[in-house]
Design a protein around this motif. Sequence first.
Motif, mmCIF file in Angstrom:
data_model
loop_
_atom_site.group_PDB
_atom_site.id
_atom_site.type_symbol
_atom_site.label_atom_id
_atom_site.label_comp_id
_atom_site.label_asym_id
_atom_site.label_seq_id
_atom_site.Cartn_x
_atom_site.Cartn_y
_atom_site.Cartn_z
ATOM 1 N N VAL A 165 -1.299 9.643 -0.272
ATOM 2 C CA VAL A 165 -1.389 9.069 -1.607
ATOM 3 C C VAL A 165 -2.078 7.706 -1.512
ATOM 4 O O VAL A 165 -1.624 6.842 -0.762
ATOM 5 C CB VAL A 165 0.020 8.894 -2.230
ATOM 6 C CG1 VAL A 165 -0.067 8.323 -3.632
ATOM 7 C CG2 VAL A 165 0.764 10.220 -2.234
ATOM 8 N N PRO A 166 -3.135 7.504 -2.279
ATOM 9 C CA PRO A 166 -3.781 6.184 -2.276
ATOM 10 C C PRO A 166 -2.907 5.169 -2.998
ATOM 11 O O PRO A 166 -2.023 5.546 -3.776
ATOM 12 C CB PRO A 166 -5.092 6.431 -3.024
ATOM 13 C CG PRO A 166 -4.819 7.604 -3.889
ATOM 14 C CD PRO A 166 -3.817 8.452 -3.163
ATOM 15 N N PRO A 167 -3.132 3.884 -2.757
ATOM 16 C CA PRO A 167 -2.323 2.862 -3.425
ATOM 17 C C PRO A 167 -2.601 2.825 -4.919
ATOM 18 O O PRO A 167 -3.624 3.321 -5.389
ATOM 19 C CB PRO A 167 -2.756 1.552 -2.757
ATOM 20 C CG PRO A 167 -4.118 1.845 -2.238
ATOM 21 C CD PRO A 167 -4.144 3.306 -1.894
ATOM 22 N N MET A 168 -1.646 2.238 -5.639
ATOM 23 C CA MET A 168 -1.825 2.087 -7.077
ATOM 24 C C MET A 168 -2.981 1.136 -7.342
ATOM 25 O O MET A 168 -3.104 0.110 -6.688
ATOM 26 C CB MET A 168 -0.565 1.507 -7.712
ATOM 27 C CG MET A 168 0.587 2.452 -7.737
ATOM 28 S SD MET A 168 1.965 1.684 -8.558
ATOM 29 C CE MET A 168 3.253 1.993 -7.373
ATOM 30 N N GLY A 169 -3.821 1.497 -8.308
ATOM 31 C CA GLY A 169 -4.932 0.632 -8.680
ATOM 32 C C GLY A 169 -4.494 -0.393 -9.698
ATOM 33 O O GLY A 169 -3.303 -0.559 -9.971
ATOM 34 N N VAL A 229 -2.278 9.590 -10.017
ATOM 35 C CA VAL A 229 -2.424 9.401 -8.583
ATOM 36 C C VAL A 229 -3.031 10.665 -7.991
ATOM 37 O O VAL A 229 -2.546 11.772 -8.222
ATOM 38 C CB VAL A 229 -1.047 9.110 -7.941
ATOM 39 C CG1 VAL A 229 -1.162 9.057 -6.430
ATOM 40 C CG2 VAL A 229 -0.478 7.817 -8.481
ATOM 41 N N ALA A 230 -4.111 10.506 -7.237
ATOM 42 C CA ALA A 230 -4.731 11.636 -6.551
ATOM 43 C C ALA A 230 -4.080 11.786 -5.189
ATOM 44 O O ALA A 230 -3.747 10.800 -4.546
ATOM 45 C CB ALA A 230 -6.223 11.392 -6.387
ATOM 46 N N ASN A 284 0.805 -1.218 0.000
ATOM 47 C CA ASN A 284 0.000 0.000 0.000
ATOM 48 C C ASN A 284 0.840 1.270 0.000
ATOM 49 O O ASN A 284 0.363 2.329 -0.381
ATOM 50 C CB ASN A 284 -0.937 0.025 1.201
ATOM 51 C CG ASN A 284 -1.988 -1.049 1.112
ATOM 52 O OD1 ASN A 284 -2.355 -1.485 0.031
ATOM 53 N ND2 ASN A 284 -2.458 -1.500 2.254
ATOM 54 N N CYS A 285 2.084 1.191 0.455
ATOM 55 C CA CYS A 285 2.909 2.395 0.530
ATOM 56 C C CYS A 285 3.716 2.638 -0.745
ATOM 57 O O CYS A 285 4.346 3.678 -0.883
ATOM 58 C CB CYS A 285 3.832 2.345 1.745
ATOM 59 S SG CYS A 285 5.213 1.197 1.584
ATOM 60 N N GLU A 286 3.675 1.725 -1.704
ATOM 61 C CA GLU A 286 4.510 1.861 -2.903
ATOM 62 C C GLU A 286 4.175 3.103 -3.718
ATOM 63 O O GLU A 286 5.076 3.813 -4.174
ATOM 64 C CB GLU A 286 4.420 0.614 -3.772
ATOM 65 C CG GLU A 286 5.100 -0.577 -3.153
ATOM 66 C CD GLU A 286 5.011 -1.830 -4.005
ATOM 67 O OE1 GLU A 286 4.452 -1.769 -5.125
ATOM 68 O OE2 GLU A 286 5.520 -2.856 -3.552
ATOM 69 N N ALA A 287 2.904 3.399 -3.917
ATOM 70 C CA ALA A 287 2.531 4.584 -4.694
ATOM 71 C C ALA A 287 3.036 5.850 -4.005
ATOM 72 O O ALA A 287 3.516 6.772 -4.668
ATOM 73 C CB ALA A 287 1.016 4.644 -4.887
ATOM 74 N N PRO A 306 -8.943 3.774 0.104
ATOM 75 C CA PRO A 306 -9.770 3.489 -1.071
ATOM 76 C C PRO A 306 -9.980 1.985 -1.302
ATOM 77 O O PRO A 306 -11.012 1.565 -1.794
ATOM 78 C CB PRO A 306 -8.976 4.100 -2.226
ATOM 79 C CG PRO A 306 -8.135 5.152 -1.592
ATOM 80 C CD PRO A 306 -7.795 4.604 -0.228
ATOM 81 N N LEU A 307 -9.001 1.177 -0.910
ATOM 82 C CA LEU A 307 -9.143 -0.264 -1.074
ATOM 83 C C LEU A 307 -10.126 -0.837 -0.062
ATOM 84 O O LEU A 307 -10.805 -1.819 -0.335
ATOM 85 C CB LEU A 307 -7.789 -0.962 -0.916
ATOM 86 C CG LEU A 307 -6.766 -0.684 -2.016
ATOM 87 C CD1 LEU A 307 -5.478 -1.421 -1.712
ATOM 88 C CD2 LEU A 307 -7.295 -1.092 -3.372
ATOM 89 N N ALA A 308 -10.175 -0.228 1.112
ATOM 90 C CA ALA A 308 -11.083 -0.716 2.151
ATOM 91 C C ALA A 308 -12.532 -0.439 1.776
ATOM 92 O O ALA A 308 -13.436 -1.097 2.266
ATOM 93 C CB ALA A 308 -10.745 -0.069 3.488
#
Length: 160
Positions: free
Chosen positions: A141-145, A152-153, A15-18, A116-118
């Motif tokens: 930063v949200p995770p990559m989809g 990235v928003a 989750n922290c990669e983005a 956002p994933l939750a």
Amino acid sequence: MRFHRIVAGADGTRNCEAALLWAAEQAVGRGERLLVVHAWEPRVPYRAPYARQPAHDDLAYEQLHGDAALNRALTLVGDRFPGIRVEGRLVPGRPESVLAEQARGADLLVLGSAAPLAGDGRLGAVVLSCLRRPPCPVVVVPPMGLDASQPVAVELAEAR
């Protein structure tokens, strides 16, 4: 006083990669240094019954796990942005306290969020704590989809 650095939290999850990559892109674009921080909590004798229980009670194992997470984060950034000025720090303590301390005076604190994933939009305790009392401007930063071509928003909170 600003130190011309961007601080990014790395928790060892995907989750922290983005957030790491966004922070690295900003650091390169601004000519700043990137500080990647992984905070780890030494074992305490008593934990709340609902708290996640580590698989091992060994302090050396916990530190080794934290070091591996930090190294993965630094490798990810270094592979995508060769030549970036990046430093990693493995710091014992509560993540929200460690990140606030390490980001004091920085140009940005960049954090990842799995909200956002939750599906419910709620932010985690670490992100909320850093947003309540930001040591500097904070970007979430949200995770990559699934579609990596999507922009990235980010959300920005200014330090008070």
